[in-house]
Design an enzyme around this catalytic site. Structure first.
Site, mmCIF file in Angstrom:
data_model
loop_
_atom_site.group_PDB
_atom_site.id
_atom_site.type_symbol
_atom_site.label_atom_id
_atom_site.label_comp_id
_atom_site.label_asym_id
_atom_site.label_seq_id
_atom_site.Cartn_x
_atom_site.Cartn_y
_atom_site.Cartn_z
ATOM 1 C CB SER A 1 -1.133 -0.360 9.466
ATOM 2 O OG SER A 1 -0.978 -0.132 8.231
ATOM 3 C CE LYS B 1 1.074 -5.829 12.642
ATOM 4 N NZ LYS B 1 0.349 -5.564 11.410
ATOM 5 C CG HIS C 1 -1.846 -1.372 13.644
ATOM 6 N ND1 HIS C 1 -0.451 -1.556 13.885
ATOM 7 C CD2 HIS C 1 -1.981 -1.705 12.152
ATOM 8 C CE1 HIS C 1 0.134 -2.081 12.826
ATOM 9 N NE2 HIS C 1 -0.879 -2.363 11.828
ATOM 10 C CD GLU D 1 -5.324 -0.699 7.902
ATOM 11 O OE1 GLU D 1 -4.789 -0.455 8.903
ATOM 12 O OE2 GLU D 1 -4.861 -0.684 6.967
ATOM 13 C CG ASN E 1 4.128 -3.391 14.200
ATOM 14 O OD1 ASN E 1 4.084 -2.182 14.300
ATOM 15 N ND2 ASN E 1 4.139 -4.186 13.363
ATOM 16 C CG ASP F 1 -6.873 -5.590 9.292
ATOM 17 O OD1 ASP F 1 -6.481 -5.601 10.524
ATOM 18 O OD2 ASP F 1 -6.327 -5.652 8.385
ATOM 19 C CG HIS G 1 -2.236 -4.084 5.919
ATOM 20 N ND1 HIS G 1 -2.402 -5.149 5.336
ATOM 21 C CD2 HIS G 1 -1.260 -3.422 6.478
ATOM 22 C CE1 HIS G 1 -0.857 -5.541 5.740
ATOM 23 N NE2 HIS G 1 -0.306 -4.541 6.501
HETATM 24 C C1 LIG Z 1 0.086 -6.331 10.151
HETATM 25 C C2 LIG Z 1 -1.166 -6.200 9.496
HETATM 26 C C3 LIG Z 1 -1.822 -7.230 8.960
HETATM 27 C C4 LIG Z 1 -0.951 -8.631 8.711
HETATM 28 O O1 LIG Z 1 -1.317 -9.454 9.861
HETATM 29 P P1 LIG Z 1 0.005 -10.568 10.008
HETATM 30 O O2 LIG Z 1 -0.599 -11.252 11.038
HETATM 31 O O3 LIG Z 1 1.066 -9.659 10.240
HETATM 32 O O4 LIG Z 1 -0.028 -11.202 8.514
HETATM 33 C C5 LIG Z 1 -3.208 -7.235 8.421
HETATM 34 N N1 LIG Z 1 -3.680 -5.974 8.471
HETATM 35 C C6 LIG Z 1 -2.942 -4.931 8.981
HETATM 36 C C7 LIG Z 1 -3.756 -3.522 8.949
HETATM 37 C C8 LIG Z 1 -1.827 -5.077 9.498
HETATM 38 O O5 LIG Z 1 -1.089 -3.986 10.106
#
Ligand SMILES: *Cc1c(COP(=O)(O)O)cnc(C)c1O
Length: 388
Positions: free
Chosen positions: A181, A238, A209, A177, A49, A206, A135
């Protein structure tokens, strides 16, 4: 009842195995590199990622080293005790200013940030309306919260609208999101904000990505005014190439989280060197050099999609670095991943419950650290395994 603990555990494990869904960790070296090593063999890495290749960027490493020498390794405590330094404060201000929010709060991971926000903000009688493909960290947080969770069809604004009309008591928190993801597609943020705000709800996005790769200077999916949500989560594990996360919000929300988000209060703050590395990575991201990396990534995405489509693979409607090949059943996805691995390519088969049942897929991630020849090699291997 002796043995009932272990019986329950073993039963669940057997069931997992039976469903072809058992998860194994593989011990790899250089997993954040273009080439990773597994059992002494080299593989082209299509599972990272680290979209811009910043985990191994010399300036990011140097920033981390300097800060570690200057400030030591661990932060020494919660931000509420002695773990909040000038570096933490400056990074929060930088993020808030850059992303156009009054406040930013740092968290140790995106998972924890999501748990903290959802559990601190919602109360009994509230409704959480979440995109069905959100997620796991969001869905788990919503399930554990005192609010009632309703899921709507993926990216379906009219389905969301219907839920908003139907559940009109209590506060409404809509969750989605920025870039999904496991699918790589993007949420229709302006329309979602509009219908959520019409009924006085809040939208939480969120953007794990999208941050660093999309939007002007890599600000992510929410960079323009029309797509600015009420609460934005960005993560640094990421495209930023480090680890950690931030919550972007209004002043009272930040103050509220500082009072009531136990995930923040009772947990050791990010190490100062990690904060320095995030800061250095952001400097690359928002500069011309970041733009060069993003352009290269876009070129790889276009080349891959063009090639894979020509081979007759089922692509997802994704314009991003996440390019899933939809396979269907778990077994076929695993077989295909193994065949590609035999050809020196490292890709992950993603199976339920991470994705909806019957939609097992190969999740391919492209990064700016790849070379053009790597994309060609991937396409050649995909052509070969199709006929075996
Ligand atoms: C990876 C991810 C997370 C978690 O983030 P970390 O910092 O790895 O704990 C949360 N939401 C989404 C959409 C993700 O892809």
């Amino acid at each position: 009842m002796a043995g009932s603990w272990i019986q329950r555990i073993e039963k669940a494990l057997v069931l997992r195995q039976h469903e072809q869904a058992y998860r194994y960790r593989k011990q790899v070296s250089c997993g954040n590199n273009r080439i990773l090593i597994y059992q002494g063999k080299r593989y082209l890495n299509f599972s990272s990622n680290d979209y811009l290749g910043l985990a191994r960027h010399p300036e990011v490493i140097a920033a981390w080293q300097e800060a570690a020498v200057e400030e030591g390794i661990g932060s020494g405590g919660s931000g509420h005790v002695i773990g909040y330094s000038l570096r933490h404060q400056r990074l929060e201000s930088r993020l808030a200013y850059w992303l156009g929010f009054p406040r930013a709060l740092l968290f140790c991971s995106g998972y924890v940030a999501n748990q903290a926000v959802v559990s601190a903000l919602t109360a009994a009688g509230d409704h959480i309306l979440a995109d069905r493909l959100s997620h796991s960290s969001l869905i788990q947080a919503a399930i554990q919260s005192p609010a009632e969770l309703r899921r709507f069809r993926h990216n379906d604004v009219s389905a969301l609208q219907r839920l908003l009309q139907r559940f009109c008591v209590g506060n409404r928190l809509v969750i989605t999101e920025g870039v999904f993801s496991m699918d790589g597609d993007q949420a229709p943020l302006p329309a979602m904000i509009q219908c959520t705000h019409t009924v006085d709800g809040w939208l939480m996005v969120d953007d794990a990505h999208g941050f660093g790769v999309l939007g002007a200077e890599g600000r992510g999916c929410c960079w323009d005014k029309d797509s600015r949500p009420d609460v934005l989560i960005v993560t640094f594990g990421k495209a930023v190439g480090v680890s950690g996360a931030a919550v972007l919000c209004q002043v009272p929300v930040a103050e509220y989280l500082l009072q009531f988000a136990t995930h923040l209060i009772y947990s050791t703050a990010l190490p100062p060197a990690t904060v320095a590395a995030i800061d250095a990575a952001l400097t690359v991201i928002c500069s011309g050099r970041g733009e060069v990396l993003r352009q290269r990534l876009r070129y790889y995405i276009d080349s891959f999609r063009y090639g894979a489509q020509a081979l007759g693979y089922a692509l997802a409607p994704s314009e991003t670095a996440i390019q899933p090949l939809l396979i269907g059943d778990n077994f076929s996805a695993l077989i295909l991943a193994n065949k590609l691995r035999e050809r020196g390519l490292w890709l992950t088969a993603i199976r339920p419950p991470t994705v909806p049942s019957g939609t097992a897929r190969l999740r391919i991630t492209l990064t700016a650290a790849h070379k053009y020849g790597d994309i060609q090699q991937l396409l050649e291997a995909l052509a070969n395994v199709k006929h075996t």
